[in-house]
Each structure stands twice: as C-alpha cells, then as structure tokens.
Motif scaffolding. Structure first.
Motif, PDB file in Angstrom:
ATOM      1  N   LEU A 211       0.839  -1.206   0.000  1.00  0.00           N
ATOM      2  CA  LEU A 211       0.000   0.000   0.000  1.00  0.00           C
ATOM      3  C   LEU A 211       0.877   1.260   0.000  1.00  0.00           C
ATOM      4  O   LEU A 211       0.577   2.246  -0.696  1.00  0.00           O
ATOM      5  CB  LEU A 211      -0.941  -0.044   1.204  1.00  0.00           C
ATOM      6  CG  LEU A 211      -2.151   0.868   1.205  1.00  0.00           C
ATOM      7  CD1 LEU A 211      -2.888   0.866  -0.119  1.00  0.00           C
ATOM      8  CD2 LEU A 211      -3.103   0.462   2.315  1.00  0.00           C
ATOM      9  N   SER A 212       1.978   1.225   0.744  1.00  0.00           N
ATOM     10  CA  SER A 212       2.902   2.362   0.743  1.00  0.00           C
ATOM     11  C   SER A 212       3.520   2.560  -0.635  1.00  0.00           C
ATOM     12  O   SER A 212       3.681   3.689  -1.103  1.00  0.00           O
ATOM     13  CB  SER A 212       4.054   2.154   1.717  1.00  0.00           C
ATOM     14  OG  SER A 212       3.581   1.662   2.913  1.00  0.00           O
ATOM     15  N   THR A 213       3.839   1.438  -1.290  1.00  0.00           N
ATOM     16  CA  THR A 213       4.435   1.546  -2.626  1.00  0.00           C
ATOM     17  C   THR A 213       3.436   2.160  -3.598  1.00  0.00           C
ATOM     18  O   THR A 213       3.779   3.003  -4.427  1.00  0.00           O
ATOM     19  CB  THR A 213       4.858   0.141  -3.124  1.00  0.00           C
ATOM     20  OG1 THR A 213       5.623  -0.457  -2.100  1.00  0.00           O
ATOM     21  CG2 THR A 213       5.663   0.210  -4.387  1.00  0.00           C
ATOM     22  N   MET A 214       2.170   1.736  -3.482  1.00  0.00           N
ATOM     23  CA  MET A 214       1.142   2.312  -4.363  1.00  0.00           C
ATOM     24  C   MET A 214       0.987   3.799  -4.072  1.00  0.00           C
ATOM     25  O   MET A 214       0.833   4.618  -4.980  1.00  0.00           O
ATOM     26  CB  MET A 214      -0.198   1.590  -4.163  1.00  0.00           C
ATOM     27  CG  MET A 214      -0.206   0.187  -4.719  1.00  0.00           C
ATOM     28  SD  MET A 214      -1.764  -0.685  -4.429  1.00  0.00           S
ATOM     29  CE  MET A 214      -2.862   0.143  -5.583  1.00  0.00           C
ATOM     30  N   ASP A 215       1.035   4.134  -2.792  1.00  0.00           N
ATOM     31  CA  ASP A 215       0.897   5.546  -2.408  1.00  0.00           C
ATOM     32  C   ASP A 215       2.027   6.379  -3.022  1.00  0.00           C
ATOM     33  O   ASP A 215       1.825   7.497  -3.486  1.00  0.00           O
ATOM     34  CB  ASP A 215       0.918   5.639  -0.879  1.00  0.00           C
ATOM     35  CG  ASP A 215       0.571   7.025  -0.382  1.00  0.00           C
ATOM     36  OD1 ASP A 215      -0.512   7.528  -0.770  1.00  0.00           O
ATOM     37  OD2 ASP A 215       1.375   7.613   0.364  1.00  0.00           O
ATOM     38  N   GLU A 216       3.196   5.775  -3.044  1.00  0.00           N
ATOM     39  CA  GLU A 216       4.356   6.508  -3.550  1.00  0.00           C
ATOM     40  C   GLU A 216       4.354   6.591  -5.082  1.00  0.00           C
ATOM     41  O   GLU A 216       4.579   7.661  -5.657  1.00  0.00           O
ATOM     42  CB  GLU A 216       5.609   5.762  -3.069  1.00  0.00           C
ATOM     43  CG  GLU A 216       6.916   6.444  -3.379  1.00  0.00           C
ATOM     44  CD  GLU A 216       8.088   5.537  -2.997  1.00  0.00           C
ATOM     45  OE1 GLU A 216       9.181   5.806  -3.469  1.00  0.00           O
ATOM     46  OE2 GLU A 216       7.894   4.546  -2.250  1.00  0.00           O
TER      47      GLU A 216
END
Ligand SMILES: Cc1cc2nc3c(=O)[nH]c(=O)nc-3n(C[C@H](O)[C@H](O)[C@H](O)COP(=O)(O)OP(=O)(O)OC[C@H]3O[C@@H](n4cnc5c(N)ncnc54)[C@H](O)[C@@H]3O)c2cc1C
Length: 454
Positions: A368-373
């Motif tokens: 989810l953090s990677t998608m956010d980034e």
C-alpha cells in the motif's frame, strides 16, 4: 513511511450493497433445466439472458454471497479491450473472427443498458471518453496495428493522437497514416491530466463506470421477482463436483445432487471443484484456456472537490507486455447516504496467488505504501503522500494464457458450458458471454468464434 499494515481490505462496491440477508443454502436434491455455478456478473448475466430468451428453468448456485467475488472487488470500469493486442488475436484466429469478438464486447454497453432498464436498476452508470498514455514507438505501433485490424474488419479505429514533440514521430511507418493525428504536447497533457512529458501519445475510446456488485445484486433481485416459477437462487453452497453425462449433468453440493440438462460454469475460472465425465475422467479445457489467476490490488480516496468522471491508464513499460504493471485510474460519482462525492480509484499491481485468497486480508508487506508513492501521483498529484485511503481492496483476476475468455459449450461435452476466464476486463465481456449462452440455450447455432471452448 506509512505501512498501513493493519488496515483490512474493504471494497467501495460491496459497501454500497444491501447488508447480507440470511443464508439460503441448497437443502435438498433438486432438478432443473440449467444449473449455473457462480453468482457474479457472468452468472447473473447468463441467468438473465437464459430466462429472457428461453422457457427453461434456471438454478443459480453460489458458494458465498452474490457479487462478493471479483464482481464486487474490481475498478468498475466499463471498457472493452482485450488484454492482448487485437492484431495478435487476428493473427491467431483471422481478422474477421477477432473483429467479431471485439464487436461483441463493444455491443455489451447496450446489453448493460438493457439489463439495467429491464431490471429497474438504480445503479449509477457514467459514460465518457477514456484515455491511455503511451511514450514509446512500440506502444504506438501495437495500438496502431490494432487500429488497422479494426479498420480492415469494418470497426471504427480508436482515436489516437501523437505529440509533435515525440522523438519517434518520423519513425511511424506509413501504413498507419490516417490512424493518428499530430497534436501539440499541451493536448497530451490535457487529455492525460499530467505534466509528465514522457507521455507522447494518447489512445482514446468510449469508457464508463458503474458498481458491478450493486448492479448484479439488483439484477438478481429482479430475476427472482420476474421469474418466480422458473428461477431459483441458492448461496452458501459450494459446488464440489460436476459430473457430465450424455443425457444429463449432476452437480454435487452440500451432500445434495442437482440434476440438470446443462450446466454453465461462471466461476471466474478458479477451480475448487472438479468436472468429470461419467467415466470419472476429468474434463479440462485447452491449456491456453486454463486460468492461472493473479490477485489485483486497488485503493480509492474521496476528492475534496467534485470532479468529472474519467478513466485513464498509463503504460509504464518501454515495451508492451513487460513486467511493470500499467496504472489505471477511474474517477466517478459515488453515492453516499450524505450525498454524492467524487471517488478516485487507482490500481495496477498484481501478485501471484500463493495459498488461499483471503478476501479481507490487509495488503501484503509494503504494497500500500508503494502504491501511495508510485501510483497516487498519477491519480491525484495534489494529494499528499501518507494519508490513509478511504478504501483498499483486492480480488482474483482470472487470467488465461490465451487472454481470450471462454464462452460456449465444451466441444466434446455439449451439456457443459462456460462463461468465464476474464482477465482484468470482465464486466462487459461477462455480459456479452451471458447473452451468447442465452442464445445457445435458445437453440441458436452460433458461428465459430474466438471464444469457443477448446
Ligand atoms: C482488482 C480488480 C480490478 C478489476 N477491474 C476491472 C475493471 O475496471 N473493468 C472490468 O471490466 N473488469 C475488471 N476486473 C475484472 C472483473 O471484475 C471480472 O472479470 C468479473 O467481475 C468476473 O465476473 P465473474 O462473474 O466471472 O466472477 P466473480 O465475480 O468472481 O464470480 C464468480 C463466482 O463464482 C463463485 N464460485 C466459484 N467457484 C464456485 C463453486 N465451486 N461453487 C459455487 N460457487 C462458486 C464465486 O464465489 C464467485 O462469486 C477487475 C478485477 C479485479 C480483481
């Protein structure tokens, strides 16, 4: 960095559906003309068109609840492309058959409207022109070759524009003349809503969006009201075995047997059941038609300002078909009890299926953090990083090697039919499949098609 580690998966589409009623499992042996396995968009569309075009009795069997599979966990985008270039499908099956398949998907927009009108659906359906961003000559050539196939087959090619600043402008082969227009880079930015000048070309086509889960729930409700004598639905009923004989089919679930003249598998292709002939030998499809699914991940957030609906995708591989997933963004009007709002959904990453898929499991690791980034900037660059998402969810994508869904009767076992094997594009294709199955069950002899089970 935020990790979002403990946020459970939650789909915005299931959130709009009615609360689960009491379970209605199969409680005794039964007989019917047509047993349909799976109550997603494919199964409910198949039931809809079968009931509408025949006098047959239909029993729809679902292991979970209606539309709680991929149908309740997608991006809800109405789109009709194949996840394999159309020219490649034409190379395998011929131009006429490929274009006929494409035409069938395109016509499903009208079938969706027909289903919505007849079932009195209140689901909001929005339609608009959507855009895909490309940045290399490879991307462009793939889509222009598709355009040539469309033109040769009598279908309107998709609109395509190329930036006058594209360094590959002079290398576009002459055979594609007339299939694209050269425009200022400012137009590319405007269409793609981006300032990323890596993108140099855009493909545009009719798109739309709707909540497939709610649509299916309402369509099922309509079928129960419209055909009380010929239609029955059971849920919480896992089909374990399907035995296909010469004269009938037996569907086994919860210790009971359903005897049917035909069975239609609308399971999205994932098999937790066996399909056998009456000698006990498994019935399998051609290797290119066997599902090897993945799990697709999505997130969504409400926008502060109302915005127009949109569908945008951005290729990120230099060569189409490479490893980096494309990004897709769908913006829509989302109805909430307190009023309508703009909901922007973003997706792209897919993971292999390892072990059983658990529907409410949080996203794995840092995904989810990677998608956010990496993906959020495409969806809404003004949204600060690290904010919680209003929804995040995942679902099974029923990819097949051949990247062409399967619709119709098994060649050696005509009592066994399929409407499954979608990939990331299955909303309209499932409806097309439902209509085709309805036609077959009404006795129509359909011409050979790219979707024929092999
Ligand atoms: C993240 C994600 C994003 C997507 N985005 C889009 C998009 O924007 N546009 C688009 O067109 N498509 C999209 N898709 C694909 C689309 O959602 C699917 O192609 C479509 O919903 C498939 O419908 P279905 O009815 O075949 O499958 P499902 O909705 O999965 O229904 C199959 C049903 O069969 C039931 N079943 C299976 N086995 C059995 C059994 N043995 N016994 C009883 N019941 C059984 C399951 O419980 C399930 O309810 C997306 C998919 C995902 C996962």
């Amino acid at each position: 960095m935020p990790t979002y580690a403990d946020q459970p998966s939650r789909s915005p589409w299931i959130a709009q559906m009615a609360p689960d009623g009491p379970p209605r499992p199969l409680s005794a042996d039964a007989s019917t003309d047509v047993a349909i396995v799976g109550a997603g968009i494919a199964g409910v569309s198949t039931a809809f068109f079968t009931l509408r075009s025949t006098d047959l009795r239909v029993l729809l069997i679902e292991r979970d609840r209606v539309a709680h599979g991929a149908t309740g966990r997608n991006a809800g985008q109405l789109t009709t492309y194949f996840e394999r270039p159309l020219y490649d499908i034409a190379d395998e099956f011929g131009i006429e058959a490929a274009v006929e398949g494409q035409r069938g998907f395109d016509e499903a927009h009208d079938l969706l409207d027909l289903m919505a009108a007849e079932s009195g659906s209140t689901v909001r359906v929005e339609r608009f022109v959507g855009h895909m961003g490309m940045f290399s000559l490879n991307h462009l050539q793939v889509h222009l070759r598709n355009g040539l196939v469309r033109r040769k087959g009598g279908l309107k090619p998709e609109e395509c524009v190329v930036s006058e600043d594209a360094d590959f402008l002079d290398q576009i082969p002459g055979e594609f003349a007339g299939l694209y227009q050269v425009v200022p880079q400012a137009r590319i930015r405007e269409l793609l809503e981006t300032t990323d000048d890596r993108y140099r070309a855009v493909l545009s086509d009719l798109k739309g969006c709707a909540n497939a889960g709610l649509f299916v729930e309402q369509a099922l409700d309509y079928l129960e009201r419209a055909y009380p004598d010929r239609f029955r639905y059971v849920d919480h009923t896992l089909v374990e075995r399907v035995v296909v004989g010469d004269d009938s089919v037996v569907v086994e679930a919860l210790g009971h047997c359903v005897t049917a003249a035909r069975v239609v598998l609308c399971t999205n292709g994932f098999t937790d059941h066996v399909v056998l002939d009456d000698s006990g030998a498994p019935i399998v499809l051609h290797q290119r038609q066997q599902v090897v699914g993945t799990i697709g991940f999505m997130t969504a957030f409400f926008e502060d300002q109302p915005r127009t609906p949109a569908a945008m995708s951005y290729i990120r591989n230099t060569t189409i078909g490479g490893d980096v997933p494309y990004v897709y963004v769908t913006r829509r009007t989302y109805d909430r009890p307190e009023g309508a709002a703009t909901l922007t959904c973003m997706g792209g990453p897919e993971w292999p299926i390892e072990g059983p898929w658990v529907r409410d499991a949080p996203f794995p690791g840092p995904l989810l953090s990677t998608m956010d980034e990496l993906i959020r900037p495409f969806a809404q660059p003004a949204r600060p990083p690290g904010l919680p998402y209003d929804f995040q969810w995942h679902g099974l994508m029923g990819y097949m090697d051949g990247r062409v869904r399967v619709i119709g009767a098994h060649p050696g076992r005509p009592r066994l039919l399929y409407n499954l094997g979608c990939n990331g594009v299955g909303f309209l294709p499932s409806i097309h499949g439902g209509r085709q199955i309805g036609r077959i069950l009404a006795g129509e002899a359909l011409p050979p098609s790219i979707f024929d089970p092999r």
